[in-house]
Design a protein around this motif. Structure first.
Motif, short mmCIF file in Angstrom:
data_model
loop_
_atom_site.label_atom_id
_atom_site.label_comp_id
_atom_site.label_asym_id
_atom_site.label_seq_id
_atom_site.Cartn_x
_atom_site.Cartn_y
_atom_site.Cartn_z
N UNK A 7 0.82 -1.22 0.00
CA UNK A 7 0.00 0.00 0.00
C UNK A 7 0.85 1.27 0.00
N UNK A 8 2.14 1.14 -0.18
CA UNK A 8 3.04 2.31 -0.18
C UNK A 8 3.58 2.56 -1.59
N UNK A 9 4.14 3.78 -1.76
CA UNK A 9 4.72 4.16 -3.05
C UNK A 9 6.21 4.41 -2.89
N UNK A 10 6.98 3.99 -3.88
CA UNK A 10 8.41 4.30 -3.87
C UNK A 10 8.61 5.80 -4.00
N UNK A 11 9.57 6.34 -3.25
CA UNK A 11 9.95 7.74 -3.35
C UNK A 11 11.33 7.78 -4.01
N UNK A 12 11.36 8.24 -5.25
CA UNK A 12 12.62 8.15 -6.00
C UNK A 12 13.71 9.06 -5.46
N UNK A 13 13.28 10.20 -4.88
CA UNK A 13 14.28 11.10 -4.29
C UNK A 13 14.97 10.41 -3.12
N UNK A 14 14.17 9.77 -2.29
CA UNK A 14 14.76 9.04 -1.16
C UNK A 14 15.62 7.89 -1.65
N UNK A 15 15.15 7.15 -2.66
CA UNK A 15 15.94 6.04 -3.20
C UNK A 15 17.30 6.55 -3.66
N UNK B 192 19.11 8.61 -2.39
CA UNK B 192 20.05 8.89 -1.28
C UNK B 192 20.67 7.61 -0.72
N UNK B 193 20.24 6.45 -1.21
CA UNK B 193 20.81 5.18 -0.74
C UNK B 193 22.23 5.04 -1.28
N UNK B 194 23.13 4.62 -0.42
CA UNK B 194 24.52 4.42 -0.84
C UNK B 194 24.54 3.47 -2.03
N UNK B 195 25.20 3.84 -3.10
CA UNK B 195 25.23 3.00 -4.29
C UNK B 195 24.26 3.49 -5.35
N UNK B 196 23.23 4.23 -4.94
CA UNK B 196 22.26 4.78 -5.91
C UNK B 196 22.42 6.29 -6.05
#
Lengths: 581, 581
Positions: A307-315, A317-321
């Motif tokens: 029931x959630x949506x991916x947040x691309x801005x937050x993604x 910030x992941x190390x490697x991305x």
């Protein structure tokens, strides 16, 4: 002002290409006139609003110690090459060549030019802090201009730029601008929120958007009704929704889910809550060699609750991305998962994949995901037992209404907003690229710390209307209305009494500094009233023979359903009192 | 305003590329800053002047019934193609393509756009007259931008456009603008002349330039000190200087004039007055067929008195030369005259040539001209006897000082001027090209009669300075000065008395609506005074401990050699009285 000396042009119908209400009403009220895609003439009625918006901005910018100058619309490409933006920016940067084939840009903003001024003019720490601003025509060649002044190509913007000796100074400059923006938006009379926004590569927490609240807004803004917390959806932190991970309660099983490739369909088929399912999103990152060829590719599986949506801005910030990612190709997906999209999951992979679990997913037990087999899902999945712990646990989803507020003070609500202002700490991004240094107290050169602060002047008009309108037209806040009062005489040409009363009230209000228009066009009352309701003037005074005879003229606020009856001798005072209230 | 909250940046030396005094002083006073060739940042000090100029213009335009709107900087090429200007204009029209490869221009003026608005919005005679104006950034890609804001590429202009039902209405609109312009220039406090200018193909006499008088001006303006007559040099009518032609007194003779190819040299050699000689100028016109090939060429000989100059605008009004002419080639000259330039004349031609005599030349007797033979001239030349009467007699020369005024009211004088405004009757030039019609009283469509009215806003700054400066800097008229008063405290940081007196005067003047700056920068007196003299602020008040103790503060007007001593308690009133004088 008499209407006959002004220019009023209203339309019964909005043109077909006007999609949103503000665009329709601005066209109908004769505020703007289309010249080309995303390019408008600001007609006299609209220009009056723009000038009032500009005056409020200018007043508060000056009060905050900013200094106005004017930078050119056409700017030499050299400066834009120094920062790399000439090449990096896409076609939204309008490029033009002069008669000598030299490159120029039509400015979308002025970081380069103002930094060039600063590096020449601000040579000593004694000259800092300094904040320069201008209100100027900007151009962005939008791929799809639309919504009238909300996403035009040519528009007016106020952009300010602060220069400081150090981060502490820049923070103070930022706070001064933040406070000035609050005063500006208060004076506009609009409902707005200052929301924390992403700072991107700059880092820190000095970035706020000023969002005008409107149901039709393009942006989702997150706030906590019981605290001060407010952020845009890109930034708003999603806390894990489970305090801790429960122990496994089910065994791992494969369920047939023919043709059910979405979490919602699978949950419905299996009779499980959607919050029990986990969504799989596959990204890829490429490693390039110096020649720019891809030498290695990593595939990533991001897991968020059904029931959630991916947040691309937050993604991002992941190390490697952090250095950029893309969605994986079908070929890459099949190679790593042995299955086409719709039935993917973290168990039974063909090739190694980096697994990033949202904070909530990482605490789930007995969950459901794709089985990496067409028409099949797994149920009763548990971390540690059925698959290793995720490689990364991170906040990678959008918050939703009812999530706990990150400040611990309540739960989050979401509103729609229109971004009309942005205050942003730039650090040394531009000063470094352009070597904008000053001599510090010890006589050594140091990079200036910069901030930038924009307000979309013409966009304010659209946002104000999206927030304030009804079926009859625009409802301007008094501070930015094209006129504050419309005097509507009935029979101005026929009745000497009406003419005398209307002229006297007009003069009385003018003398008191009220921005009043006397409608002497000779329109019939219905058409005249409809015009001023469409245009959205806050107060209307009707002067008729009957009203004068009965000693009761009609004064009606734009939001009022009924007019007030006021004795003719008191109308001036009555209207002035309303406007100063 | 305190100087510490503003931005002051003065230079001891002007940059080397500043050729004229206004450019030098604007750079030195920190009013403008060069960004590229002909492109300037308007720095805070300069922008204040621009805003004051704009406010005066706006006020008088509104008073004259014109209505302000704002047309875009970037304009679609389609409209410019309708009038043909997209193709006809040279590279000074900056052309640009958008992301979809569509053509646009960066506006140099807005005739096309305003006519497009008018043809859509002004549909009935009842809506006329109407005058729309805007104050907007313009761009002209000048071949050789120079002289700072006097001939820049990007500049600010006010352009107004009137729309009328007929020529009588257009004449009234023109006269209203003419009167408004006089009020505007009066309020600027500049010495100027409204001079009649050429109307080109439009005809009539509705064209005036507003010229700011300055010795350094590029334009020659002609006026009659004892009457109202004033015109630019292109238009000013040259009456014949002889009442009638005298009877021949000399016989025709050939004089050897070896190496003497100018009238001045020939007159000196022969011991004759220059006014006895006649200058030969050879032009050519080509007749083209439909394919654009030249099918016939006519050679023209234009004769003006030796001490006069050909006026090409006037020559262009001669029948046969109206559609354009060029100077003849050497080959054409030798073919028709049998001689190279320097010794040409109307007698002894090899091939037929059309002869145009200036009005004065046509009345001369016993004159001198080239013999169509190298190193030889003819003397004692007489019309009718030695050669036929001229084919055409016309006014084709520039007037000179002392010529009779065309209005018969005295003799002409010549001044230099800088063109900063132009009012011009356009007739139906644009309305015809763009089919801008309205329905007249009989319900029939009729073309609108237009006028256009420009003021170079940024150029006003340069012109004002060219007219008003001295060796110390700029001398602004009070109405457009960046500040009206500079308070110069000596020891603002050291002396509590000085600070208190300076702050009190600053507040008193602010409260009275005076545009005052308090110099709290802590500069030494010499540097501080030099800055304000360079910047050109009209009134300066010096506040010092000594002045306070002695009860005599110094107030000095920018044009005054000596300061007035004024009691501290009376300084505010003294300054206010000066400004309102």
């Amino acid at each position: 002002m008499k209407a006959s000396q002004f220019f009023i042009s209203t339309l019964k119908e909005a043109p077909a290409d006007a999609e949103v209400v503000s665009h329709k009403l601005m066209m109908r009220a004769g505020m703007i006139k289309r010249l080309g895609a995303g390019i408008y003439n600001y007609m006299p009625m609209g220009l009056r609003v723009i000038r009032k918006v500009e005056a409020i901005i200018r007043d508060e910018m000056n009060r905050a110690g900013a200094v106005e100058l004017l930078m050119p619309v056409v700017q030499p490409a050299e400066l834009w090459q120094e920062t790399g933006r000439f090449d990096k920016m896409g076609p939204e940067l309008m490029r033009v060549k002069d008669r000598h084939d030299r490159d120029f840009v039509i400015q979308p903003t002025s970081e380069e030019v103002v930094t060039d001024i600063a590096r020449q003019e601000l040579r000593s720490y004694k000259q800092l802090p300094k904040n320069f601003y201008h209100i100027q025509t900007k151009f962005r060649d939008e791929r799809r201009p639309r919504f009238g002044v909300m996403r035009g190509r040519e528009f007016t913007m106020k952009d300010a730029y602060s220069f400081d000796r150090d981060e502490a100074g820049a923070t103070k400059s930022y706070q001064a601008m933040f406070a000035a923006y609050k005063r500006i938006f208060d004076r506009f009379g609009l409902e707005y929120r200052a929301v924390a926004a992403d700072t991107g590569a700059i880092g820190g927490d000095l970035s706020h958007e000023f969002q005008v609240i409107a149901e039709t807004g393009e942006d989702a803004i997150v706030y906590c009704p019981t605290s001060d917390y407010a952020a845009n959806i890109e930034l708003a932190e999603a806390l894990p929704l489970l305090a801790e991970r429960a122990a496994p309660g089910q065994t791992l099983a494969k369920a047939p889910t023919p043709g059910k490739s979405t979490c919602a369909d699978v949950a419905a088929l299996l009779g499980l809550p959607l919050a029990q399912t986990v969504k799989s999103l596959v990204l890829a990152t490429d490693e390039l060699n110096e020649a720019g060829d891809i030498v290695a590719t990593t595939v990533w599986l991001l897991l968020v609750r059904g029931d959630h949506e991916l947040n691309e801005v937050k993604a991002g910030k992941v190390e490697g991305l952090k250095n950029g990612f893309r969605f994986a190709t079908i070929a890459e997906i099949e190679e790593h998962f042995g299955c086409k999209p719709g039935y993917l999951g973290p168990i039974g992979l063909k090739k190694p994949v980096k697994i990033v679990a949202d904070r909530t997913v990482a605490r789930m037990a007995d969950w459901v995901c794709g089985a990496n087999e067409v028409d099949a899902h797994l149920t009763g999945v548990n971390w540690g037992r059925d698959l290793p712990e995720p490689d990364v646990v991170a906040d990678i989803r959008n918050v939703v209404e009812g999530d706990p507020s990150p400040d611990g003070q309540g739960v989050l609500a979401i509103q729609r907003g229109i971004e009309v202002g942005h205050v942003f700490f730039l650090g040394t991004k531009y000063s470094k690229a352009m070597n904008a240094t000053f001599l510090d107290e010890t006589g050594k050169p140091a990079l200036m710390q910069m901030g930038c602060y924009g307000i979309g002047v013409t966009r304010i008009l659209g946002a104000a209307i999206e927030q304030n309108h009804d079926e009859r037209g625009i409802i301007w806040p008094a501070s930015i209305a094209p006129f504050q009062v419309a005097i509507c005489p009935i029979g101005y040409d026929r009745s000497a009494e009406v003419k005398a009363a209307a002229d006297a009230l007009h003069q009385e209000l003018l003398d008191a500094g009220v921005d009043v228009i006397l409608d002497d066009r000779g329109e019939r009352p219905g058409a005249m009233f409809a015009d001023w309701e469409l245009i959205g003037v806050p107060q209307r005074v009707v002067i008729s023979d009957r009203g004068l005879k009965e000693g009761a003229l009609e004064v009606q606020g734009r939001r009022e359903a009924e007019a007030s009856k006021v004795a003719p001798a008191e109308v001036g005072a009555f209207v002035k009192a309303r406007l100063s209230a």
